[in-house]
Design an enzyme around this catalytic site. Structure first.
Site, short mmCIF file in Angstrom:
data_model
loop_
_atom_site.label_atom_id
_atom_site.label_comp_id
_atom_site.label_asym_id
_atom_site.label_seq_id
_atom_site.Cartn_x
_atom_site.Cartn_y
_atom_site.Cartn_z
N GLU A 40 -5.14 -7.67 2.88
CA GLU A 40 -3.71 -7.67 3.23
C GLU A 40 -3.59 -8.00 4.71
OE1 GLU A 40 -0.98 -3.87 4.64
OE2 GLU A 40 -2.25 -3.64 2.88
N THR A 69 3.17 -4.38 5.28
CA THR A 69 4.32 -3.93 6.09
C THR A 69 5.52 -4.82 5.82
OG1 THR A 69 2.62 -3.51 7.79
CG2 THR A 69 4.88 -2.89 8.31
N LYS A 128 0.96 3.28 -2.95
CA LYS A 128 0.16 3.45 -1.74
C LYS A 128 0.46 4.84 -1.18
CE LYS A 128 0.27 1.67 3.03
NZ LYS A 128 0.78 0.55 3.88
#
Length: 212
Positions: A40, A69, A128
């Protein structure tokens, strides 16, 4: 891509975040070459979209390269255009709805039981658990009691030793940033990064050397 299956298979998600785009790209490519199958690139990185585009061009269309993000619908669209095949959020955010429209799976950030319910209801492929360090492996085990079917990926303060503890308590994978990357994203030693990858992979998948 099937994000859930990929997380369950490979069990290690590397999180790249930094201020040097060239070093970030070199880090992504080194991770991929070293057997990390999920990476990521955080949108808080300098020229993150450029890093994503260059990494996608180098790694090809099949590699599990995501954007992290991702908070807004606009960011979700930009990440998809840059080549991200999944999105990661630190919390519940408008990007989840846009990801659904775009057909992109999301690893959605949550911490409390209420947030876990909201993330799964919003269609997250996996949750997450962030920041995982606040509760540690025992908190994950407690969450697994009311949510046995929720796929959790702890992120935040996970080192090589802790990764095994989270997996033993029911996580399907772990997300790791600085404990794995070290100084690589600042132009540091890529050979040392390869060594850390080997340590983490041996922790998350004991037979990683044969499985790659």
């Amino acid at each position: 891509m099937n994000l859930l299956d990929t997380l369950r298979t490979h069990r290690l998600l590397a999180i790249v975040r930094g201020d040097d785009p060239d070093a970030a790209l070199a880090t992504v490519l080194t991770l991929a070459e070293s057997g990390v199958n999920l990476v990521e690139v955080s949108l808080t990185s300098t020229d993150a979209l450029g890093v994503l585009r260059r990494a996608r061009a180098a790694l090809g269309p099949a590699y599990a390269l995501g954007a992290g993000t991702v908070l807004t619908a606009e960011q979700a669209g930009q990440a998809a255009e840059a080549g991200a095949t999944y999105l990661v959020t630190p919390a519940l955010a408008p990007s989840l709805a846009e990801a659904g429209r775009l057909g992109l799976p999301v690893l959605a950030g949550a911490f409390t039981p209420t947030e876990v319910v909201q993330a799964t209801t919003a269609g997250a492929a996996a949750v997450k658990l962030f920041p995982a360090s606040l509760g540690g492996p025992d908190y994950l085990r407690a969450l697994r009691d009311p949510f046995p079917q929720v796929p959790f990926v702890p992120v935040g303060g996970v080192d090589a030793a802790g990764a095994r503890d989270y997996l033993d308590r029911g996580a399907i994978a772990v997300g790791v940033g600085s404990p794995l990357l070290g100084d690589a994203v600042r132009g540091g030693d890529l050979a040392a990064l390869r060594d850390r990858v080997a340590d983490f992979r041996s922790s998350v998948v004991p037979s990683a050397g044969a499985a790659a």
